[in-house]
Structures are given as C-alpha cells and as structure tokens.
Design a protein around this motif. Structure first.
Motif, short mmCIF file in Angstrom:
data_model
loop_
_atom_site.label_atom_id
_atom_site.label_comp_id
_atom_site.label_asym_id
_atom_site.label_seq_id
_atom_site.Cartn_x
_atom_site.Cartn_y
_atom_site.Cartn_z
N HIS A 182 -11.71 -11.07 -13.76
CA HIS A 182 -12.44 -9.95 -13.18
C HIS A 182 -11.67 -9.40 -11.98
N ILE A 183 -11.71 -8.08 -11.85
CA ILE A 183 -11.06 -7.41 -10.73
C ILE A 183 -11.75 -6.07 -10.49
N THR A 184 -11.86 -5.69 -9.23
CA THR A 184 -12.45 -4.38 -8.93
C THR A 184 -11.38 -3.31 -9.03
N LEU A 185 -11.83 -2.09 -9.14
CA LEU A 185 -10.92 -0.95 -9.14
C LEU A 185 -10.12 -0.93 -7.84
N ARG A 186 -10.80 -1.16 -6.71
CA ARG A 186 -10.12 -1.23 -5.41
C ARG A 186 -9.04 -2.31 -5.43
N GLY A 187 -9.36 -3.47 -6.00
CA GLY A 187 -8.39 -4.55 -6.10
C GLY A 187 -7.16 -4.15 -6.90
N LEU A 188 -7.36 -3.43 -8.00
CA LEU A 188 -6.23 -2.98 -8.82
C LEU A 188 -5.30 -2.07 -8.04
N ILE A 189 -5.86 -1.16 -7.29
CA ILE A 189 -5.03 -0.22 -6.52
C ILE A 189 -4.21 -0.98 -5.48
N TYR A 190 -4.81 -1.96 -4.85
CA TYR A 190 -4.07 -2.78 -3.88
C TYR A 190 -3.02 -3.65 -4.56
N VAL A 191 -3.31 -4.12 -5.76
CA VAL A 191 -2.33 -4.91 -6.50
C VAL A 191 -1.10 -4.06 -6.80
N ILE A 192 -1.31 -2.80 -7.18
CA ILE A 192 -0.17 -1.92 -7.46
C ILE A 192 0.71 -1.78 -6.22
N ALA A 193 0.10 -1.52 -5.08
CA ALA A 193 0.87 -1.38 -3.83
C ALA A 193 1.57 -2.68 -3.45
N GLY A 194 0.88 -3.80 -3.58
CA GLY A 194 1.47 -5.09 -3.22
C GLY A 194 2.54 -5.55 -4.19
N HIS A 195 2.34 -5.27 -5.46
CA HIS A 195 3.35 -5.61 -6.47
C HIS A 195 4.64 -4.84 -6.18
N GLU A 196 4.48 -3.59 -5.84
CA GLU A 196 5.63 -2.76 -5.47
C GLU A 196 6.34 -3.33 -4.24
N ARG A 197 5.57 -3.67 -3.21
CA ARG A 197 6.15 -4.23 -1.98
C ARG A 197 6.90 -5.52 -2.31
N HIS A 198 6.31 -6.36 -3.14
CA HIS A 198 6.95 -7.61 -3.57
C HIS A 198 8.33 -7.33 -4.18
N HIS A 199 8.39 -6.37 -5.09
CA HIS A 199 9.66 -6.10 -5.76
C HIS A 199 10.65 -5.34 -4.88
N LEU A 200 10.17 -4.53 -3.98
CA LEU A 200 11.07 -3.90 -3.00
C LEU A 200 11.73 -4.97 -2.14
N ASN A 201 10.96 -5.97 -1.74
CA ASN A 201 11.52 -7.07 -0.96
C ASN A 201 12.55 -7.85 -1.76
N ILE A 202 12.28 -8.10 -3.04
CA ILE A 202 13.25 -8.80 -3.89
C ILE A 202 14.53 -7.98 -4.02
N LEU A 203 14.38 -6.67 -4.21
CA LEU A 203 15.57 -5.81 -4.28
C LEU A 203 16.41 -5.94 -3.01
N LYS A 204 15.76 -5.88 -1.87
CA LYS A 204 16.47 -5.95 -0.58
C LYS A 204 17.10 -7.32 -0.35
N GLU A 205 16.34 -8.38 -0.63
CA GLU A 205 16.77 -9.73 -0.27
C GLU A 205 17.70 -10.38 -1.28
N ARG A 206 17.56 -10.04 -2.56
CA ARG A 206 18.33 -10.76 -3.58
C ARG A 206 19.36 -9.88 -4.28
N TYR A 207 19.05 -8.62 -4.50
CA TYR A 207 19.96 -7.76 -5.25
C TYR A 207 20.95 -7.01 -4.34
N LEU A 208 20.44 -6.54 -3.22
CA LEU A 208 21.24 -5.66 -2.38
C LEU A 208 21.66 -6.31 -1.07
N LYS A 209 21.51 -7.61 -0.99
CA LYS A 209 21.89 -8.35 0.21
C LYS A 209 23.40 -8.20 0.41
N GLN A 210 23.77 -7.84 1.60
CA GLN A 210 25.19 -7.62 1.93
C GLN A 210 25.86 -8.91 2.36
#
Length: 176
Positions: A148-176
């Motif tokens: 079970h999940i609320t509509l509000r929860g889904l919208i926050y999951v989308i934003a947090g999932h994106e933040r999670h993967h942006l961090n992975i891009l920065k820390e693991r893929y594009l680390k200098q």
C-alpha cells in the motif's frame, strides 16, 4: 491555486521506499524539486559523450545510458500508479523487474541526447499530471507490488528515487 504536497508520514509508503523519501528535503515543495531535477540531470551529463555514457562504473553495473533509462522507466511506472490512485483504482497494480527493463531497454543503442530529451518530456508530462490533482486525492491509497502507498508517497518516491540516482551518477560514474 498551486498545489502544495506535504511530506508523507512513514505509514504512507512501504518501508523499502524510506531511503528514497528521506532524501527529499522537507523545506522545499516536492513539485519544485521535481522540476529542478530536470536541469540538474542535464547539467550533470552535459559534457558526457555517447562513448562515455556507455560505460559502467563496475562490472555488472548499468551504463550511464541504462541508468538514465531506468530513471525514465521507473518514473513512468510510478506515474501510472499515481494516475490510477488519483482516479480511484482499487485493483492491485503489478510490480516490475528493473533489471529486466534495463536489459531490454536498448539504451546503449540510442544517443544520450535522445534519452535526455525523453527524460525531460516524461518529467514535464508527469508534472502536468501531478499539478492537476486536487489536495484531497493526495491521501488516496492504492496497492502496487502487493504494498500500500498513498498518492503523496508515490510523488515523493519519484523525487527521492531521482535524487538517489543523481547521487550515484556523481559519486560512482562521474567521480574525478
């Protein structure tokens, strides 16, 4: 009137989504965050060419193109769930296998620019959808992947999932 979406309580989404939801700042409107993430991703990958975008940071990990396509695919799934819950759907919606989706995405056969264009269109479309919601439907609860999940929860999951993967891009893929 602009829609304001308060952060969901921990009971509004499965515990497995807590790492995503917890990455969304409480002092900013989630729809503004979703909008800003488009620019953030585009700026982050602006200097990456297609050859570099087809590299993974480790054996068995997704390439940058596959990761961005995963973000698009996941957002589409979550947004479909949001639409269903906003419209009062009572049926349980299926889960999805993100690894199977990535394997079949053909992302590495595409230009990174095209993937980023698709990402932007999906996000803008979803923002239009989310902004069309009335405050009352944000409390709607649905079932997806037997949880079970609320509509509000889904919208926050989308934003947090994106933040999670942006961090992975920065820390693991594009680390200098």
């Amino acid at each position: 009137m602009a829609l304001t979406i308060k952060k969901p309580s921990d009971t509004e989404f499965p515990v497995s989504y807590l790492p995503y939801v917890s990455q969304v700042p409480e002092n900013k409107e989630v729809l503004d965050i979703l909008e800003q993430q488009v620019t953030e991703l585009q700026q982050l990958l602006a200097t990456i060419d297609d050859a570099r975008a087809e590299e993974a940071y480790a054996e068995g990990k997704w390439t940058i193109k596959e990761l961005v396509q995963h973000m698009i695919d996941s957002e589409r799934v979550f947004a479909y769930r949001a639409l269903c819950f906003a419209r009062g759907e009572q049926a349980s919606l299926p889960g999805f296998d993100e690894n199977l989706y990535a394997e079949n995405s053909m992302a590495n056969d595409r230009q990174l620019k095209d993937i980023l264009d698709e990402y932007e269109l999906v996000r803008k479309s979803n923002l239009c959808l989310f902004r069309s919601f009335e405050t009352a439907v944000l409390d709607n609860v649905g079932t997806a992947n037997n949880k079970h999940i609320t509509l509000r929860g889904l919208i926050y999951v989308i934003a947090g999932h994106e933040r999670h993967h942006l961090n992975i891009l920065k820390e693991r893929y594009l680390k200098q």
